[in-house]
Design an enzyme around this catalytic site. Structure first.
Site, PDB file in Angstrom:
ATOM      1  N   VAL A   1       0.803  -1.181   0.037  1.00 55.87           N
ATOM      2  CA  VAL A   1      -0.167  -0.107  -0.063  1.00 55.87           C
ATOM      3  C   VAL A   1       0.904   1.134  -0.041  1.00 55.87           C
ATOM      4  O   VAL A   1       1.733   1.460   0.908  1.00 55.87           O
ATOM      5  CB  VAL A   1      -0.945   0.062   1.150  1.00 55.87           C
ATOM      6  CG1 VAL A   1      -1.647   1.359   1.283  1.00 55.87           C
ATOM      7  CG2 VAL A   1      -1.925  -1.183   1.033  1.00 55.87           C
ATOM      8  N   LYS A   2       0.570   2.160  -0.958  1.00 54.49           N
ATOM      9  CA  LYS A   2       1.615   3.369  -0.984  1.00 54.49           C
ATOM     10  C   LYS A   2       0.825   4.418  -0.152  1.00 54.49           C
ATOM     11  O   LYS A   2      -0.363   4.720  -0.416  1.00 54.49           O
ATOM     12  CB  LYS A   2       1.592   3.884  -2.533  1.00 54.49           C
ATOM     13  CG  LYS A   2       2.290   2.966  -3.501  1.00 54.49           C
ATOM     14  CD  LYS A   2       2.322   3.266  -4.699  1.00 54.49           C
ATOM     15  CE  LYS A   2       3.075   4.616  -5.086  1.00 54.49           C
ATOM     16  NZ  LYS A   2       3.214   4.994  -6.582  1.00 54.49           N
ATOM     17  N   VAL A   3       1.563   5.012   0.581  1.00 56.34           N
ATOM     18  CA  VAL A   3       1.200   6.021   1.703  1.00 56.34           C
ATOM     19  C   VAL A   3       1.840   7.435   1.319  1.00 56.34           C
ATOM     20  O   VAL A   3       3.187   6.905   1.565  1.00 56.34           O
ATOM     21  CB  VAL A   3       1.157   5.312   2.999  1.00 56.34           C
ATOM     22  CG1 VAL A   3       0.454   6.411   3.855  1.00 56.34           C
ATOM     23  CG2 VAL A   3       0.283   4.340   3.087  1.00 56.34           C
TER      24      VAL A   3
END
Length: 125
Positions: free
Chosen positions: A86-88
């Site tokens: 998950v890119k945060v």
């Protein structure tokens, strides 16, 4: 050195898997918007089928508050698979969400890193 292709275009991904030594696929909301998949999660599952389990799939959240980022991340894991990164965004709230997700044992990719301090915070989280 590792190469990750930045697209959600299925044909581009198939071509890259066939010709290039890529280790994964990444994208961001603006790239997804250009492609406009009718079923976002179905499209991401199709990407997973193309790249297989041995390559990484990075999907960016659009929420901005830590609790919402975590909630959105859980939805991505539920709808695609639990191996997604998950890119945060590396914002104040994003770093808080990264800490929560890492404590859960989830894969996280820090994105939108604009200065050295943000990089340090992302590494520490």
């Amino acid at each position: 050195m590792e190469f990750i292709i930045d697209t959600v275009d299925l044909e581009e991904i198939r071509d890259a898997v066939d010709h290039l030594p890529i280790v994964g696929v990444t994208s961001n909301p603006s790239i997804v918007k250009k492609t406009s998949p009718k079923d976002f999660f179905g499209h991401m599952r199709e990407i997973r089928k193309i790249i297989g389990d041995e390559r990484s799939l990075h999907i960016q959240v659009i929420a901005t508050e830590a609790e919402e980022i975590v909630k959105e991340a859980h939805k991505i894991f539920e709808e695609v698979d639990d191996q997604v990164y998950v890119k945060v965004p590396t914002t104040y709230e994003g770093v808080k969400a990264m800490k929560i997700l890492k404590a859960e044992g989830k894969n996280v990719t820090a994105t939108a890193v604009y200065d050295l301090m943000q990089a340090y915070m992302a590494l520490a989280a």
